[in-house]
Design an enzyme around this catalytic site. Structure first.
Site, PDB file in Angstrom:
ATOM      1  N   TYR A 143     -23.048 -47.782 -15.489  1.00 56.11           N
ATOM      2  CA  TYR A 143     -22.917 -46.325 -15.614  1.00 56.11           C
ATOM      3  C   TYR A 143     -21.570 -45.962 -16.245  1.00 56.11           C
ATOM      4  O   TYR A 143     -21.513 -45.257 -17.255  1.00 56.11           O
ATOM      5  CB  TYR A 143     -23.053 -45.701 -14.228  1.00 56.11           C
ATOM      6  CG  TYR A 143     -23.009 -44.191 -14.189  1.00 56.11           C
ATOM      7  CD1 TYR A 143     -24.040 -43.415 -14.711  1.00 56.11           C
ATOM      8  CD2 TYR A 143     -21.928 -43.540 -13.581  1.00 56.11           C
ATOM      9  CE1 TYR A 143     -24.003 -42.031 -14.636  1.00 56.11           C
ATOM     10  CE2 TYR A 143     -21.889 -42.154 -13.496  1.00 56.11           C
ATOM     11  CZ  TYR A 143     -22.929 -41.406 -14.026  1.00 56.11           C
ATOM     12  OH  TYR A 143     -22.890 -40.036 -13.952  1.00 56.11           O
ATOM     13  N   GLY A 202     -35.860 -37.168 -12.262  1.00 55.12           N
ATOM     14  CA  GLY A 202     -36.157 -35.724 -12.313  1.00 55.12           C
ATOM     15  C   GLY A 202     -37.562 -35.436 -11.822  1.00 55.12           C
ATOM     16  O   GLY A 202     -38.374 -36.360 -11.645  1.00 55.12           O
ATOM     17  N   HIS A 241     -31.539 -34.702  -5.014  1.00 61.50           N
ATOM     18  CA  HIS A 241     -32.550 -35.554  -4.397  1.00 61.50           C
ATOM     19  C   HIS A 241     -32.209 -35.779  -2.928  1.00 61.50           C
ATOM     20  O   HIS A 241     -31.064 -35.987  -2.596  1.00 61.50           O
ATOM     21  CB  HIS A 241     -32.574 -36.923  -5.061  1.00 61.50           C
ATOM     22  CG  HIS A 241     -32.877 -36.856  -6.505  1.00 61.50           C
ATOM     23  ND1 HIS A 241     -34.095 -37.195  -7.017  1.00 61.50           N
ATOM     24  CD2 HIS A 241     -32.125 -36.461  -7.543  1.00 61.50           C
ATOM     25  CE1 HIS A 241     -34.073 -37.020  -8.324  1.00 61.50           C
ATOM     26  NE2 HIS A 241     -32.890 -36.570  -8.667  1.00 61.50           N
ATOM     27  N   ASP A 299     -37.614 -35.278 -20.774  1.00 61.23           N
ATOM     28  CA  ASP A 299     -37.268 -36.015 -19.552  1.00 61.23           C
ATOM     29  C   ASP A 299     -38.309 -37.109 -19.311  1.00 61.23           C
ATOM     30  O   ASP A 299     -39.496 -36.901 -19.566  1.00 61.23           O
ATOM     31  CB  ASP A 299     -37.246 -35.037 -18.350  1.00 61.23           C
ATOM     32  CG  ASP A 299     -36.405 -35.558 -17.207  1.00 61.23           C
ATOM     33  OD1 ASP A 299     -36.745 -36.613 -16.654  1.00 61.23           O
ATOM     34  OD2 ASP A 299     -35.391 -34.903 -16.865  1.00 61.23           O
ATOM     35  N   ASN A 300     -37.861 -38.248 -18.812  1.00 58.31           N
ATOM     36  CA  ASN A 300     -38.842 -39.302 -18.497  1.00 58.31           C
ATOM     37  C   ASN A 300     -39.195 -39.314 -17.005  1.00 58.31           C
ATOM     38  O   ASN A 300     -39.912 -40.186 -16.537  1.00 58.31           O
ATOM     39  CB  ASN A 300     -38.330 -40.685 -18.939  1.00 58.31           C
ATOM     40  CG  ASN A 300     -37.170 -41.188 -18.077  1.00 58.31           C
ATOM     41  OD1 ASN A 300     -36.633 -40.447 -17.252  1.00 58.31           O
ATOM     42  ND2 ASN A 300     -36.788 -42.439 -18.261  1.00 58.31           N
ATOM     43  N   LYS A 354     -29.000 -48.694 -21.553  1.00 52.12           N
ATOM     44  CA  LYS A 354     -29.796 -48.277 -22.729  1.00 52.12           C
ATOM     45  C   LYS A 354     -29.821 -46.760 -22.839  1.00 52.12           C
ATOM     46  O   LYS A 354     -29.691 -46.194 -23.925  1.00 52.12           O
ATOM     47  CB  LYS A 354     -31.231 -48.805 -22.613  1.00 52.12           C
ATOM     48  CG  LYS A 354     -31.388 -50.263 -22.895  1.00 52.12           C
ATOM     49  CD  LYS A 354     -32.871 -50.623 -22.840  1.00 52.12           C
ATOM     50  CE  LYS A 354     -33.082 -52.106 -23.031  1.00 52.12           C
ATOM     51  NZ  LYS A 354     -34.476 -52.498 -22.761  1.00 52.12           N
ATOM     52  N   LEU A 387     -28.127 -34.677 -21.010  1.00 55.48           N
ATOM     53  CA  LEU A 387     -27.884 -34.958 -19.591  1.00 55.48           C
ATOM     54  C   LEU A 387     -28.694 -36.152 -19.090  1.00 55.48           C
ATOM     55  O   LEU A 387     -28.575 -36.529 -17.920  1.00 55.48           O
ATOM     56  CB  LEU A 387     -28.259 -33.716 -18.756  1.00 55.48           C
ATOM     57  CG  LEU A 387     -27.157 -32.668 -18.483  1.00 55.48           C
ATOM     58  CD1 LEU A 387     -26.565 -32.144 -19.772  1.00 55.48           C
ATOM     59  CD2 LEU A 387     -27.728 -31.516 -17.670  1.00 55.48           C
ATOM     60  N   ALA A 429     -23.005 -35.125 -21.460  1.00 58.58           N
ATOM     61  CA  ALA A 429     -22.587 -35.083 -20.046  1.00 58.58           C
ATOM     62  C   ALA A 429     -21.946 -36.417 -19.700  1.00 58.58           C
ATOM     63  O   ALA A 429     -22.626 -37.405 -19.436  1.00 58.58           O
ATOM     64  CB  ALA A 429     -23.787 -34.808 -19.150  1.00 58.58           C
ATOM     65  N   VAL A 474     -28.906 -31.175 -12.149  1.00 61.40           N
ATOM     66  CA  VAL A 474     -28.047 -30.290 -12.943  1.00 61.40           C
ATOM     67  C   VAL A 474     -28.851 -29.640 -14.068  1.00 61.40           C
ATOM     68  O   VAL A 474     -28.772 -28.425 -14.308  1.00 61.40           O
ATOM     69  CB  VAL A 474     -26.848 -31.074 -13.542  1.00 61.40           C
ATOM     70  CG1 VAL A 474     -26.039 -30.181 -14.471  1.00 61.40           C
ATOM     71  CG2 VAL A 474     -25.969 -31.638 -12.438  1.00 61.40           C
TER      72      VAL A 474
HETATM   73  P1  NAD Z   1     -30.428 -36.405 -12.062  1.00 58.87           P
HETATM   74  O1  NAD Z   1     -30.770 -37.834 -11.802  1.00 58.87           O
HETATM   75  O2  NAD Z   1     -30.891 -35.393 -11.104  1.00 58.87           O
HETATM   76  O3  NAD Z   1     -30.920 -35.983 -13.504  1.00 58.87           O
HETATM   77  C1  NAD Z   1     -30.985 -36.852 -14.594  1.00 58.87           C
HETATM   78  C2  NAD Z   1     -32.244 -36.564 -15.375  1.00 58.87           C
HETATM   79  O4  NAD Z   1     -32.322 -37.451 -16.490  1.00 58.87           O
HETATM   80  C3  NAD Z   1     -33.492 -36.787 -14.555  1.00 58.87           C
HETATM   81  O5  NAD Z   1     -34.370 -35.725 -14.739  1.00 58.87           O
HETATM   82  C4  NAD Z   1     -34.048 -38.074 -15.124  1.00 58.87           C
HETATM   83  O6  NAD Z   1     -35.446 -38.170 -14.964  1.00 58.87           O
HETATM   84  C5  NAD Z   1     -33.632 -37.975 -16.553  1.00 58.87           C
HETATM   85  N1  NAD Z   1     -33.554 -39.268 -17.228  1.00 58.87           N
HETATM   86  C6  NAD Z   1     -32.974 -40.406 -16.798  1.00 58.87           C
HETATM   87  N2  NAD Z   1     -33.126 -41.358 -17.719  1.00 58.87           N
HETATM   88  C7  NAD Z   1     -33.805 -40.818 -18.755  1.00 58.87           C
HETATM   89  C8  NAD Z   1     -34.271 -41.311 -20.007  1.00 58.87           C
HETATM   90  N3  NAD Z   1     -34.081 -42.572 -20.376  1.00 58.87           N
HETATM   91  N4  NAD Z   1     -34.952 -40.475 -20.820  1.00 58.87           N
HETATM   92  C9  NAD Z   1     -35.180 -39.196 -20.452  1.00 58.87           C
HETATM   93  N5  NAD Z   1     -34.766 -38.684 -19.283  1.00 58.87           N
HETATM   94  C10 NAD Z   1     -34.078 -39.490 -18.447  1.00 58.87           C
HETATM   95  O7  NAD Z   1     -28.861 -36.351 -12.224  1.00 58.87           O
HETATM   96  P2  NAD Z   1     -27.897 -35.110 -12.335  1.00 58.87           P
HETATM   97  O8  NAD Z   1     -27.044 -35.112 -11.153  1.00 58.87           O
HETATM   98  O9  NAD Z   1     -28.667 -33.921 -12.678  1.00 58.87           O
HETATM   99  O10 NAD Z   1     -27.010 -35.545 -13.587  1.00 58.87           O
HETATM  100  C11 NAD Z   1     -27.183 -35.003 -14.868  1.00 58.87           C
HETATM  101  C12 NAD Z   1     -26.130 -35.553 -15.807  1.00 58.87           C
HETATM  102  O11 NAD Z   1     -24.837 -35.195 -15.327  1.00 58.87           O
HETATM  103  C13 NAD Z   1     -26.138 -37.069 -15.932  1.00 58.87           C
HETATM  104  O12 NAD Z   1     -25.898 -37.438 -17.251  1.00 58.87           O
HETATM  105  C14 NAD Z   1     -24.995 -37.508 -15.060  1.00 58.87           C
HETATM  106  O13 NAD Z   1     -24.438 -38.719 -15.509  1.00 58.87           O
HETATM  107  C15 NAD Z   1     -24.034 -36.348 -15.210  1.00 58.87           C
HETATM  108  N6  NAD Z   1     -23.152 -36.245 -14.035  1.00 58.87           N
HETATM  109  C16 NAD Z   1     -23.614 -35.765 -12.855  1.00 58.87           C
HETATM  110  C17 NAD Z   1     -22.764 -35.725 -11.767  1.00 58.87           C
HETATM  111  C18 NAD Z   1     -23.225 -35.190 -10.439  1.00 58.87           C
HETATM  112  O14 NAD Z   1     -22.460 -35.196  -9.486  1.00 58.87           O
HETATM  113  N7  NAD Z   1     -24.448 -34.724 -10.333  1.00 58.87           N
HETATM  114  C19 NAD Z   1     -21.455 -36.155 -11.877  1.00 58.87           C
HETATM  115  C20 NAD Z   1     -21.036 -36.649 -13.091  1.00 58.87           C
HETATM  116  C21 NAD Z   1     -21.887 -36.688 -14.168  1.00 58.87           C
END
Ligand code: NAD
Ligand code: UDP
Ligand code: UDP
Length: 507
Positions: A321, A214, A357, A209-210, A267, A249, A290, A190
């Site tokens: 979660y 991602g 992914h 981002d870590n 965490k 996010l 988010a 996202v």
């Molecule tokens: P994603 O896993 O593709 O992206 C999450 C990103 O956060 C990744 O780039 C990851 O490397 C980074 N990340 C994780 N832990 C981290 C940390 N400790 N420090 C820095 N970066 C960190 O997921 P997404 O689908 O893109 O989701 C993005 C956000 O939207 C999330 O918060 C998720 O909870 C929320 N969300 C997504 C969905 C969905 O269907 N995709 C639904 C509900 C909520």
């Protein structure tokens, strides 16, 4: 006197002869020649160019460029090569030949009309002195240099293929209107689409981002852009930068990812959110958190409005979660109340699209990959459980609209068109056009049975509703996954580029 006259006539004759062969000032190339019917091969433009060549000789840059120009052309086999002799003169050899002390009279009309090279009246290799070993060795060196240049060019082309040739033409915003925006988790699915949107709007975007889930690849088309910055940072640790807005996010989102290290997931959603809110408090930034439909757990209210408090198992496999996001929301409103932080909370429902992914274990990616590979499509449980799927560009619109609004209560962002998982499997099988079997596997623990957003709040307060039909969004996603599966190494790029004129020019 007679002798003096004869000498004078001889001088005049020599001058006339010289002129008839073409002097540097007569407007016709010395190397162009009359082919017998009065026409001059080479024409005036070529003649002028030839003159320039003849006077200065090709510069080193011209040599490299001329080799580069022809590097794309397939080498034609030739008789000389077959006979083990060097091939016809190329520009390198031409330069060498011209740099040699001039040999006497070039035979007029010694060339057949044709290529540009032939229009240059230059000696062939056979005209060169065979005993000139020094010259031979210089020729070999030049051949070697040319080979190395070609090799370098191939490498440059390969590298150029890996980075966009130019950036999309982003909107120019003046200092007053341009915002500095931090996106935590901006290299994820996202987040990377949000990056594209905000960059195109002309804002300065910083991604922290870590890279747990991602990938740099998701944002690599912005690397090096003056408005873009990518920071490798774990949001569990404090972050000190100056920004106007924050989209928080960062968090794994798919069940297998967030269950992989549940403590870390907690965490990230608690300590990470505290850091983001502390940063927002210090710099006075607006912050959007988010959140997720998971805060409703396995809901007993349907569809789910924001006023519903949810039904979450606090110690189940999804709790890291679900409860993490619930604390994240609680923290946001605590900082809003106590520290006057300007917060927005988006409760995001199932989202899909390119850059998901391949192996995140979610239903969309699993089913598409299975169908593309003609494998069985795996349904967990009866398949009667439901989900509502929104395309990622709709979500991005919603996030940006929510951030821009004055509305501070949580807002559902999702597509209200609800499907059973069984239906969804059939839709994907039809769109892919495969013959995969649909099989049932054991149900997963605490799997929410029904999920559908009530989006009346989003419609009313932020004037938002999704626009992309399921079929259209799925086709784009299938296309993306098909290309992903076709990749066999890193140099084969599958950079998803959003559909705007500017972005298309990246391809
Ligand atoms: P994603 O896993 O593709 O992206 C999450 C990103 O956060 C990744 O780039 C990851 O490397 C980074 N990340 C994780 N832990 C981290 C940390 N400790 N420090 C820095 N970066 C960190 O997921 P997404 O689908 O893109 O989701 C993005 C956000 O939207 C999330 O918060 C998720 O909870 C929320 N969300 C997504 C969905 C969905 O269907 N995709 C639904 C509900 C909520
Ligand atoms: N924080 C941060 N960046 C900042 C400001 C704060 O990461 O620019 C972190 C800070 O390290 C702290 C957290 O945010 O751990 C919460 O900050 P707050 O000011 O609310 O709490 P305090 O620092 O008073 O504990
Ligand atoms: N699901 C499924 N087969 C799969 C993956 C998921 O039947 O290969 C089901 C899962 O049990 C759930 C729904 O699809 O009921 C959505 O799962 P997903 O993991 O995509 O997201 P969730 O909404 O559960 O977070």
């Amino acid at each position: 006197m007679k002798q003096f006259l004869a000498f004078g006539v001889t001088i005049v004759l020599v001058i006339c002869l010289y002129k008839s062969w073409g002097s540097p000032t007569n407007g016709v190339s010395h190397y162009a020649y009359d082919d017998g019917d009065g026409s001059v091969i080479g024409g005036e433009d070529n003649a002028a160019i030839d003159q320039k060549h003849r006077r200065a000789g090709p510069s080193p840059e011209r040599l490299v460029l001329s080799v580069a120009d022809r590097s794309g052309q397939k080498q034609q086999p030739n008789d000389d090569a077959a006979a083990g002799r060097p091939g016809p003169l190329d520009d390198v050899e031409l330069a060498l030949a011209q740099s040699k002390p001039q040999r006497p009279p070039l035979r007029k009309g010694a060339f057949v009309a044709g290529s540009a090279l032939e229009r240059h009246h230059v000696p062939s290799l056979n005209d060169l002195d065979p005993d000139d070993l020094d010259h031979e060795s210089r020729l070999n060196e030049l051949h070697e240099a040319k080979r190395q240049i070609l090799e370098l060019e191939r490498k440059i082309q390969e590298l150029e293929g890996r980075i966009p040739r130019k950036y999309p033409d982003v909107t120019f915003l003046n200092y007053k209107n341009r915002k500095r925006i931090l996106i935590t988790g901006g290299a994820g699915f996202v987040g990377s689409h949000l990056v594209d949107y905000l960059m195109m709007q002309g804002h300065e975007v910083i991604v922290a981002d870590n890279f747990f889930t991602g990938r740099k690849r998701n944002v690599e088309h912005w690397l090096g852009h003056e408005n873009f910055e990518l920071i490798h940072h774990d949001i569990v640790n404090p972050l000190f930068i100056e920004v106007d807005e924050i989209y928080h996010l960062a968090s794994p989102a798919s069940p297998p990812h967030y269950m992989y290290n549940p403590v870390k997931t907690i965490k990230t959603n608690t300590l990470g959110t505290i850091n983001v809110l502390g940063l927002a408090k210090r710099v006075g930034a607006k912050v959007l958190i988010a959140s997720t439909s998971e805060v409703y757990g396995d809901p007993d209210v349907h569809p789910q409005p924001e006023t519903y408090w949810g039904h979450v198992n606090p110690i189940g496999p999804r709790a890291c979660y679900d409860e993490g996001k619930r604390v994240s929301e609680t923290l946001s409103y605590a900082y809003a109340k106590q520290e006057k932080v300007n917060v927005r909370v988006a409760r995001i429902f199932n989202t899909y699209g390119p850059r998901m992914h391949m192996n995140d274990g979610r239903v969309v990616s699993n089913f598409i990959i299975q169908a593309l590979q003609n494998q069985s499509i795996t349904i967990y449980g009866s398949g009667r459980q439901t989900r509502s799927f929104q395309y990622v560009s709709d979500l991005v619109d919603g996030l940006v609209s929510l951030m821009a609004s004055n509305y501070t209560q949580p807002v559902n962002l999702g597509n209200p068109v609800e499907r059973t998982i069984q239906d969804f499997a059939e839709i994907i099988r039809d769109l892919v056009g495969c013959k995969s079997k649909i099989i049932e596997l054991p149900a997963v623990e605490d799997d929410p049975q029904r999920r559908k957003p009530d989006i009346s709040r989003a419609k009313k307060y932020i004037n938002w509703e999704p626009r992309v039909p399921l079929q259209e969004g799925l086709m784009k996603t299938i296309d993306y996954f098909r290309k992903e599966l076709a990749r066999s190494n890193h140099s084969q790029r599958n950079i998803f580029v959003p559909e705007t004129t500017e972005f298309r020019s990246l391809l």
